[in-house]
Design a protein around this motif. Sequence first.
Motif, PDB file in Angstrom:
ATOM      1  N   VAL A 137      33.697  26.148  22.355  1.00 61.30           N
ATOM      2  CA  VAL A 137      33.547  26.890  23.612  1.00 61.30           C
ATOM      3  C   VAL A 137      34.835  26.747  24.398  1.00 61.30           C
ATOM      4  O   VAL A 137      35.616  25.809  24.197  1.00 61.30           O
ATOM      5  CB  VAL A 137      32.358  26.364  24.438  1.00 61.30           C
ATOM      6  N   SER A 138      35.051  27.677  25.324  1.00 60.42           N
ATOM      7  CA  SER A 138      36.321  27.651  26.065  1.00 60.42           C
ATOM      8  C   SER A 138      36.157  27.932  27.553  1.00 60.42           C
ATOM      9  O   SER A 138      37.147  28.058  28.268  1.00 60.42           O
ATOM     10  CB  SER A 138      37.304  28.666  25.461  1.00 60.42           C
ATOM     11  N   THR A 139      34.920  28.030  28.048  1.00 59.53           N
ATOM     12  CA  THR A 139      34.677  28.173  29.483  1.00 59.53           C
ATOM     13  C   THR A 139      33.494  27.281  29.854  1.00 59.53           C
ATOM     14  O   THR A 139      32.700  26.869  28.988  1.00 59.53           O
ATOM     15  CB  THR A 139      34.340  29.624  29.869  1.00 59.53           C
ATOM     16  N   LEU A 140      33.349  27.024  31.160  1.00 57.09           N
ATOM     17  CA  LEU A 140      32.207  26.239  31.601  1.00 57.09           C
ATOM     18  C   LEU A 140      30.894  26.959  31.330  1.00 57.09           C
ATOM     19  O   LEU A 140      29.881  26.331  30.991  1.00 57.09           O
ATOM     20  CB  LEU A 140      32.337  25.919  33.087  1.00 57.09           C
ATOM     21  N   ALA A 141      30.891  28.261  31.454  1.00 54.10           N
ATOM     22  CA  ALA A 141      29.668  29.028  31.185  1.00 54.10           C
ATOM     23  C   ALA A 141      29.275  28.916  29.715  1.00 54.10           C
ATOM     24  O   ALA A 141      28.099  28.734  29.375  1.00 54.10           O
ATOM     25  CB  ALA A 141      29.864  30.488  31.582  1.00 54.10           C
ATOM     26  N   GLU A 142      30.261  29.029  28.813  1.00 56.06           N
ATOM     27  CA  GLU A 142      29.980  28.879  27.392  1.00 56.06           C
ATOM     28  C   GLU A 142      29.516  27.456  27.073  1.00 56.06           C
ATOM     29  O   GLU A 142      28.624  27.254  26.232  1.00 56.06           O
ATOM     30  CB  GLU A 142      31.226  29.220  26.573  1.00 56.06           C
ATOM     31  N   ILE A 173      29.460  20.180  20.196  1.00 58.96           N
ATOM     32  CA  ILE A 173      30.007  21.212  21.087  1.00 58.96           C
ATOM     33  C   ILE A 173      31.419  20.795  21.461  1.00 58.96           C
ATOM     34  O   ILE A 173      31.628  19.724  22.042  1.00 58.96           O
ATOM     35  CB  ILE A 173      29.117  21.369  22.329  1.00 58.96           C
ATOM     36  N   ILE A 174      32.393  21.650  21.141  1.00 61.21           N
ATOM     37  CA  ILE A 174      33.800  21.298  21.310  1.00 61.21           C
ATOM     38  C   ILE A 174      34.403  22.184  22.392  1.00 61.21           C
ATOM     39  O   ILE A 174      34.530  23.403  22.220  1.00 61.21           O
ATOM     40  CB  ILE A 174      34.589  21.463  20.003  1.00 61.21           C
ATOM     41  N   LEU A 175      34.802  21.552  23.508  1.00 66.04           N
ATOM     42  CA  LEU A 175      35.404  22.296  24.613  1.00 66.04           C
ATOM     43  C   LEU A 175      36.917  22.351  24.425  1.00 66.04           C
ATOM     44  O   LEU A 175      37.573  21.314  24.220  1.00 66.04           O
ATOM     45  CB  LEU A 175      35.070  21.632  25.944  1.00 66.04           C
ATOM     46  N   ALA A 176      37.473  23.560  24.502  1.00 59.44           N
ATOM     47  CA  ALA A 176      38.914  23.743  24.350  1.00 59.44           C
ATOM     48  C   ALA A 176      39.675  22.959  25.413  1.00 59.44           C
ATOM     49  O   ALA A 176      39.182  22.733  26.524  1.00 59.44           O
ATOM     50  CB  ALA A 176      39.264  25.227  24.433  1.00 59.44           C
ATOM     51  N   ASP A 177      40.884  22.557  25.090  1.00 55.99           N
ATOM     52  CA  ASP A 177      41.729  21.876  26.058  1.00 55.99           C
ATOM     53  C   ASP A 177      42.008  22.783  27.248  1.00 55.99           C
ATOM     54  O   ASP A 177      42.116  24.007  27.123  1.00 55.99           O
ATOM     55  CB  ASP A 177      43.057  21.468  25.417  1.00 55.99           C
ATOM     56  N   GLY A 178      42.115  22.159  28.407  1.00 51.85           N
ATOM     57  CA  GLY A 178      42.386  22.899  29.624  1.00 51.85           C
ATOM     58  C   GLY A 178      41.806  22.152  30.813  1.00 51.85           C
ATOM     59  O   GLY A 178      41.142  21.125  30.662  1.00 51.85           O
ATOM     60  N   THR A 179      42.043  22.693  31.993  1.00 56.17           N
ATOM     61  CA  THR A 179      41.504  22.096  33.216  1.00 56.17           C
ATOM     62  C   THR A 179      40.351  22.950  33.707  1.00 56.17           C
ATOM     63  O   THR A 179      40.489  24.171  33.881  1.00 56.17           O
ATOM     64  CB  THR A 179      42.592  22.000  34.295  1.00 56.17           C
ATOM     65  N   TYR A 180      39.210  22.313  33.926  1.00 56.08           N
ATOM     66  CA  TYR A 180      37.990  23.005  34.301  1.00 56.08           C
ATOM     67  C   TYR A 180      37.505  22.447  35.635  1.00 56.08           C
ATOM     68  O   TYR A 180      37.209  21.247  35.736  1.00 56.08           O
ATOM     69  CB  TYR A 180      36.910  22.817  33.232  1.00 56.08           C
ATOM     70  N   THR A 181      37.412  23.285  36.641  1.00 56.60           N
ATOM     71  CA  THR A 181      36.957  22.866  37.960  1.00 56.60           C
ATOM     72  C   THR A 181      35.520  23.323  38.166  1.00 56.60           C
ATOM     73  O   THR A 181      35.249  24.525  38.229  1.00 56.60           O
ATOM     74  CB  THR A 181      37.860  23.432  39.055  1.00 56.60           C
ATOM     75  N   ILE A 186      25.137  23.829  25.451  1.00 56.20           N
ATOM     76  CA  ILE A 186      24.295  22.653  25.704  1.00 56.20           C
ATOM     77  C   ILE A 186      22.829  23.052  25.759  1.00 56.20           C
ATOM     78  O   ILE A 186      21.963  22.383  25.189  1.00 56.20           O
ATOM     79  CB  ILE A 186      24.731  21.964  27.012  1.00 56.20           C
ATOM     80  N   ASN A 187      22.529  24.142  26.435  1.00 57.61           N
ATOM     81  CA  ASN A 187      21.139  24.587  26.566  1.00 57.61           C
ATOM     82  C   ASN A 187      20.513  24.874  25.202  1.00 57.61           C
ATOM     83  O   ASN A 187      19.302  24.689  25.019  1.00 57.61           O
ATOM     84  CB  ASN A 187      21.060  25.838  27.437  1.00 57.61           C
TER      85      ASN A 187
END
Length: 475
Positions: free
Chosen positions: A35-40, A54-62, A45-46
């Motif tokens: 996944v690459s966004t908070l929504a994804e 579940i693998i979150l792409a590197d980046g800064t998420y606020t 997770i749901n």
Amino acid sequence: MQRRTFLRGSAVAALAAVPLGTSMSLEASAADKPVSTLAELQSAINAAAPGDRIILADGTYTVPAGGAINISGKNGTSAAPITIVSKSRGGAVLKGERGFVLANSTNITISGFAFRQSTTLEIPVTCSGIRLTRNDFQHADAGDKYWVVVRADDTKIDRNHFHNKTTTGIFLIVDGPGSTDMAQRTHIFRNYFSDHSFAGDNGGECIRIGVSGRALSAANAVVEYNLFERANGDPEAISVKSSGNTIRYNTIRDSRGGIVLRHGNGSRVEGNHVIGGLEGIRLYGNDHLIVNNYLAGLSKRALVVGSGSTRDHNTGETEEERRGNDAVDRAIIVHNTLYNNAGSLSGENRTYEPRNVVLADNLLVGNTGSLVEMGATTGFTWQTNLLWGSAANGNIPAGGFTRADPKLVLGADGVARLSAGSPAIGAATLTGTSVPDDLDGDPRGSKRDIGADQYSTAAALRHPLTSADVGPNAT
């Protein structure tokens, strides 16, 4: 001749050079959900099932104000946990007011994130089997005082870095349900706690296990193989305020804080190195075992057997009485080495003196002050302790020690150990307390040596930890 060779495996040494943001172990799997966004991330997770990763792409998420990453009603298994992981260690940075919020979930692993949020990450009582591993915690100093609070059973906190806090508050707290119970079987290992610079009198511990109201509850927590450096937020780097815990094989270096059994009974403090800071180990309460610890180069008191404002904590006492100090009863303090400290073995002078404590087969070496400065005591047993150095003996009873050169040799890791011909070899006499190995992991055998070290020509299995041994990239 140097007695030992200080070995660190080449793989561990190599890990020290691996920065956060490096993917080291995420081999592709059919269970992966990139996944690459908070929504994804929230959608994955749901929908998660046991074994999913579940693998979150590197980046800064606020995370937006008032929002959260919710993990609710999700259940992995012990063999197939649900894993939520940053693509590379430290590569996914979580900012904002709140990050993960857990509820009614089991066997969840959260790994590899850089937490830069401002509110507490809590593992609530409705969860179990939660694991936080290989994360980097540096919450906003202007946020919540407490960074991680554990209330759930069977939580693992391992290979994380908690660092750079300048205000009051605690990196990691273990509490529990209600006001008196404790979370059970928390395992805290291979973490790096560094740079807590809060300068107040108290309130800046690295780890606190319990609180005064929970003192009589057994937590059965194990805190092992953690490194603490510049832990200056409180006189207690590891603060134990519950019963039945094990604190072993940790290293505290250049820190104001030490290991303090502040409340509770029946804990074991074993095989720790406390080096070059202010104080070492301080204990209150009943039936503790203090064994195989190495306390060296401390500028204040190395080992304190505490007196009390009460004899024993009990369920009928007032809140104010519970916050007081419980005099030490029936502790066994054996096979410790206190080396070149400004203050060595000390007591206190509150109303209730410590009673029925055994101090046996300890090695005390120093060149300043007195090696033993106890306050009032009752029923103490002093047995085959070995003293050396230009420091005075102090008020240790004449029959409880001998004075002789232990023939210590500094190893490459900075630890002073016995050399051939030491009068400490084979001279220990305490029976009835099981001490199967020594500070280094060498077997004691049938003829035990005085002090934390059992003489051996083999390489040490354990040694003072360095930053290569702990944190997100540790093996």
